[in-house]
Write a protein that holds these residues in place. Structure first.
Motif, PDB file in Angstrom:
ATOM      1  N   UNK A  40      11.018 -23.873  -0.924  1.00  0.00           N
ATOM      2  CA  UNK A  40      11.503 -22.584  -0.426  1.00  0.00           C
ATOM      3  C   UNK A  40      11.721 -21.602  -1.573  1.00  0.00           C
ATOM      4  N   UNK A  41      12.295 -22.090  -2.671  1.00  0.00           N
ATOM      5  CA  UNK A  41      12.527 -21.262  -3.861  1.00  0.00           C
ATOM      6  C   UNK A  41      11.206 -20.732  -4.417  1.00  0.00           C
ATOM      7  N   UNK A  42      10.195 -21.597  -4.482  1.00  0.00           N
ATOM      8  CA  UNK A  42       8.874 -21.222  -4.999  1.00  0.00           C
ATOM      9  C   UNK A  42       8.235 -20.148  -4.117  1.00  0.00           C
ATOM     10  N   UNK A  43       8.381 -20.321  -2.798  1.00  0.00           N
ATOM     11  CA  UNK A  43       7.799 -19.327  -1.890  1.00  0.00           C
ATOM     12  C   UNK A  43       8.504 -17.981  -2.015  1.00  0.00           C
ATOM     13  N   UNK A  44       9.818 -17.990  -2.163  1.00  0.00           N
ATOM     14  CA  UNK A  44      10.558 -16.734  -2.328  1.00  0.00           C
ATOM     15  C   UNK A  44      10.095 -15.992  -3.576  1.00  0.00           C
ATOM     16  N   UNK A  45       9.876 -16.740  -4.663  1.00  0.00           N
ATOM     17  CA  UNK A  45       9.398 -16.111  -5.899  1.00  0.00           C
ATOM     18  C   UNK A  45       7.994 -15.537  -5.694  1.00  0.00           C
ATOM     19  N   UNK A  46       7.124 -16.300  -5.035  1.00  0.00           N
ATOM     20  CA  UNK A  46       5.752 -15.827  -4.817  1.00  0.00           C
ATOM     21  C   UNK A  46       5.738 -14.552  -3.976  1.00  0.00           C
ATOM     22  N   UNK A  47       6.490 -14.570  -2.877  1.00  0.00           N
ATOM     23  CA  UNK A  47       6.482 -13.425  -1.977  1.00  0.00           C
ATOM     24  C   UNK A  47       7.134 -12.200  -2.605  1.00  0.00           C
ATOM     25  N   UNK A  48       7.999 -12.406  -3.564  1.00  0.00           N
ATOM     26  CA  UNK A  48       8.591 -11.271  -4.280  1.00  0.00           C
ATOM     27  C   UNK A  48       7.603 -10.665  -5.274  1.00  0.00           C
ATOM     28  N   UNK A  49       6.888 -11.512  -6.004  1.00  0.00           N
ATOM     29  CA  UNK A  49       6.018 -11.017  -7.074  1.00  0.00           C
ATOM     30  C   UNK A  49       4.597 -10.681  -6.614  1.00  0.00           C
ATOM     31  N   UNK A  50       4.122 -11.308  -5.526  1.00  0.00           N
ATOM     32  CA  UNK A  50       2.752 -11.051  -5.094  1.00  0.00           C
ATOM     33  C   UNK A  50       2.442  -9.557  -4.923  1.00  0.00           C
ATOM     34  N   UNK A  51       3.216  -8.818  -4.127  1.00  0.00           N
ATOM     35  CA  UNK A  51       2.870  -7.403  -3.946  1.00  0.00           C
ATOM     36  C   UNK A  51       2.931  -6.597  -5.243  1.00  0.00           C
ATOM     37  N   UNK A  52       3.812  -6.990  -6.165  1.00  0.00           N
ATOM     38  CA  UNK A  52       3.903  -6.283  -7.445  1.00  0.00           C
ATOM     39  C   UNK A  52       2.665  -6.547  -8.297  1.00  0.00           C
ATOM     40  N   UNK A  53       2.206  -7.803  -8.294  1.00  0.00           N
ATOM     41  CA  UNK A  53       1.002  -8.148  -9.058  1.00  0.00           C
ATOM     42  C   UNK A  53      -0.226  -7.508  -8.423  1.00  0.00           C
ATOM     43  N   UNK A  54      -0.357  -7.647  -7.102  1.00  0.00           N
ATOM     44  CA  UNK A  54      -1.563  -7.188  -6.409  1.00  0.00           C
ATOM     45  C   UNK A  54      -1.720  -5.666  -6.481  1.00  0.00           C
ATOM     46  N   UNK A  55      -0.587  -4.980  -6.541  1.00  0.00           N
ATOM     47  CA  UNK A  55      -0.652  -3.509  -6.598  1.00  0.00           C
ATOM     48  C   UNK A  55      -0.756  -2.979  -8.021  1.00  0.00           C
ATOM     49  N   UNK A  56      -0.799  -3.887  -9.012  1.00  0.00           N
ATOM     50  CA  UNK A  56      -0.943  -3.457 -10.403  1.00  0.00           C
ATOM     51  C   UNK A  56       0.319  -2.868 -10.995  1.00  0.00           C
ATOM     52  N   UNK A  57       1.474  -3.358 -10.529  1.00  0.00           N
ATOM     53  CA  UNK A  57       2.748  -2.833 -11.028  1.00  0.00           C
ATOM     54  C   UNK A  57       2.888  -3.137 -12.526  1.00  0.00           C
ATOM     55  N   UNK A  58       3.449  -2.155 -13.264  1.00  0.00           N
ATOM     56  CA  UNK A  58       3.653  -2.352 -14.702  1.00  0.00           C
ATOM     57  C   UNK A  58       4.886  -3.227 -14.932  1.00  0.00           C
ATOM     58  N   UNK A  59       4.836  -4.151 -15.882  1.00  0.00           N
ATOM     59  CA  UNK A  59       5.980  -5.055 -16.125  1.00  0.00           C
ATOM     60  C   UNK A  59       7.285  -4.332 -16.421  1.00  0.00           C
ATOM     61  N   UNK A  60       7.215  -3.170 -17.056  1.00  0.00           N
ATOM     62  CA  UNK A  60       8.442  -2.453 -17.414  1.00  0.00           C
ATOM     63  C   UNK A  60       9.173  -1.915 -16.192  1.00  0.00           C
ATOM     64  N   UNK A  61       8.496  -1.853 -15.052  1.00  0.00           N
ATOM     65  CA  UNK A  61       9.136  -1.326 -13.847  1.00  0.00           C
ATOM     66  C   UNK A  61      10.085  -2.337 -13.220  1.00  0.00           C
ATOM     67  N   UNK A  62      10.005  -3.595 -13.647  1.00  0.00           N
ATOM     68  CA  UNK A  62      10.857  -4.643 -13.084  1.00  0.00           C
ATOM     69  C   UNK A  62      12.148  -4.786 -13.876  1.00  0.00           C
ATOM     70  N   UNK A  63      13.213  -5.104 -13.160  1.00  0.00           N
ATOM     71  CA  UNK A  63      14.481  -5.429 -13.802  1.00  0.00           C
ATOM     72  C   UNK A  63      14.509  -6.944 -14.020  1.00  0.00           C
ATOM     73  N   UNK A  64      14.062  -7.376 -15.186  1.00  0.00           N
ATOM     74  CA  UNK A  64      13.938  -8.798 -15.463  1.00  0.00           C
ATOM     75  C   UNK A  64      15.293  -9.494 -15.569  1.00  0.00           C
ATOM     76  N   UNK A  65      16.352  -8.734 -15.773  1.00  0.00           N
ATOM     77  CA  UNK A  65      17.684  -9.345 -15.855  1.00  0.00           C
ATOM     78  C   UNK A  65      18.138  -9.942 -14.523  1.00  0.00           C
ATOM     79  N   UNK A  66      17.492  -9.517 -13.451  1.00  0.00           N
ATOM     80  CA  UNK A  66      17.852 -10.048 -12.135  1.00  0.00           C
ATOM     81  C   UNK A  66      17.210 -11.417 -11.878  1.00  0.00           C
TER      82      UNK A  66
END
Length: 448
Positions: free
Chosen positions: A382-408
């Protein structure tokens, strides 16, 4: 007479030495559990720091490619360890308390574990449950095997028969003195563990304490029944030792062989192989069949299209990673089902063998057994799926890494809410104790 029996027991240096041995063995076992908890906390603290450092280094090194960053970064899930685990380490020494996974395939990652010494694993842990299950009965046998036979062999039995109106009560008084002494050692060790390890005094701990005490009661009642047959001291000792070896080693080992035969488990390796083959084969196959299966599983990502002539895209890459997991899903599910059935078979056996029941229920209450291992595996999925579903749209849309709050992206924890079931926990003890009491009482009446 009562005072005389007390003095007779406590003046025996062998008995006092045995009680001291139990105390020292128990303290050593509690120390082992405390060291296990401390080492576990160090691993958890290190995992939190490692995840932060991993994210920071990968973000700095792959500044413009989110898909590449998430190819390397592992996110840690902690299997929280209650303080009671120090009393029953169970499977926690071979199953990791922290599992790190990337958002790539899961099946290959979930079966990765730390290396351990197989000789140590075979011997088991010298924890409190080991002392309770294996050492306490030996001391009880040593205290009780000759309560009647010693009187007969020394020639005092006929004198006691004349002087005492109820020999059964006299023998029960001897057993009671020994029972109180062993119980005192048991509760002393529980108190030491409570202070030293700071185990919360909750319902699980109370259930653990009562179950252990009922296991001690079982062995005293068993001894009461065996000695009531009025065999010689050597015969009583031999019978009780055969019972100890039988229920602790021969029956469990034979049962384990049968359980493995009825529920053979090769699915974990099969799942890994299927995942690897399913993923690697996708490199040589057309992209569209992979993407169609992925869109069917996750319709929300159908807007991220992939063309057949595209040289490479992260959308296709992570889609085929997940397809590898899907192709291995049947074997993974079969593995979990068979392991659950093995555990259920062991629990059923425990209803007839108090030592197995004590170990299994202790590990369940301490969250260190097979139930916890399987539930943590489900939590990891379940944890793995939550991570995938959170990051998939960001990766697929070409989101820049700096736009993410990595501290979260902090380390997450998995925790079971185990509650004691009094009927399932205590009824096997009470039934066995009652049966043995009735059988021994029938024999004791003939002594009068």
């Amino acid at each position: 007479m009562k005072n005389y029996l007390y003095k007779q027991f406590y003046r025996n240096k062998a008995y006092i030495s045995a009680l001291i041995f139990l105390v020292l063995a128990g303290i050593m076992a509690i120390y082992t559990g405390k060291k296990f908890l401390d080492r576990n906390q160090d691993i958890i603290a290190s995992s939190e720091q490692f995840q932060k450092e991993s994210i920071r280094k990968n973000v700095n090194y792959h500044q413009d490619d989110l898909g590449l960053i998430l190819y390397y970064v592992k996110f840690n899930l902690i299997n929280e360890t209650p303080k009671l685990a120090a009393m029953n380490i169970g499977m926690r020494d071979v199953n990791p308390s922290v599992q790190g996974v990337t958002i790539r395939n899961l099946e290959e990652q979930r079966y990765n574990a730390d290396f351990y010494n197989p000789a140590s694993a075979a011997a088991g842990n010298f924890d409190f449950s080991f002392v309770l299950v294996f050492l306490f009965p030996l001391i009880i046998v040593a205290f009780c095997y000759n309560i009647i036979s010693e009187e007969e062999e020394s020639g005092r039995w006929k004198l006691l028969s004349v002087q005492s109106r109820d020999l059964g009560k006299l023998l029960d008084m001897k057993l009671l003195i020994r029972f109180l002494a062993v119980s005192a050692v048991y509760f002393l060790l529980i108190f030491i563990a409570f202070l030293w390890i700071s185990v919360p005094l909750d319902m699980n701990f109370l259930a653990f304490i009562i179950a252990g005490w009922l296991y001690i009661v079982f062995w005293f009642v068993l001894c009461r029944w065996i000695i009531s047959f009025r065999k010689s001291s050597a015969q009583n000792a031999l019978i009780l030792l055969i019972v100890w070896v039988g229920i602790n080693f021969i029956i469990p080992m034979s049962s384990n062989i049968l359980i493995q035969k009825f529920y053979p488990v090769q699915e974990s390796l099969k799942a890994v192989m299927q995942q690897r083959e399913g993923y690697h084969n996708k490199w040589d196959e057309p992209k569209q069949p992979t993407m169609e299966k992925f869109y069917k599983a996750y319709p929300q990502f159908s807007r991220f299209t992939v063309k057949e002539d595209d040289s490479f895209s992260w959308t296709w890459y992570y889609a085929m990673q997940h397809m590898g997991d899907m192709e291995a899903s049947l074997s993974s599910r079969q593995y979990n089902e068979k392991m659950a059935k093995r555990n259920q078979a062991a629990q059923i056996l425990g209803y007839f063998l108090p030592n197995i029941h004590t170990q299994l229920e202790g590990s369940r209450l301490a969250e260190t057994g097979m139930d916890n291992h399987l539930n943590f595996g489900a939590g990891l999925k379940k944890f793995h799926e939550e991570k995938r579903l959170f990051f998939y749209p960001l990766i697929f849309s070409g989101q820049h890494p700096e736009a993410l709050d990595w501290n979260r992206q902090t380390v997450k924890a998995f925790r079971e809410n185990i509650s004691a079931d009094p009927a399932a926990l205590f009824l096997p003890y009470l039934l066995m104790i009652t049966i043995l009491l009735i059988l021994s009482q029938i024999k004791f009446r003939k002594l009068c």
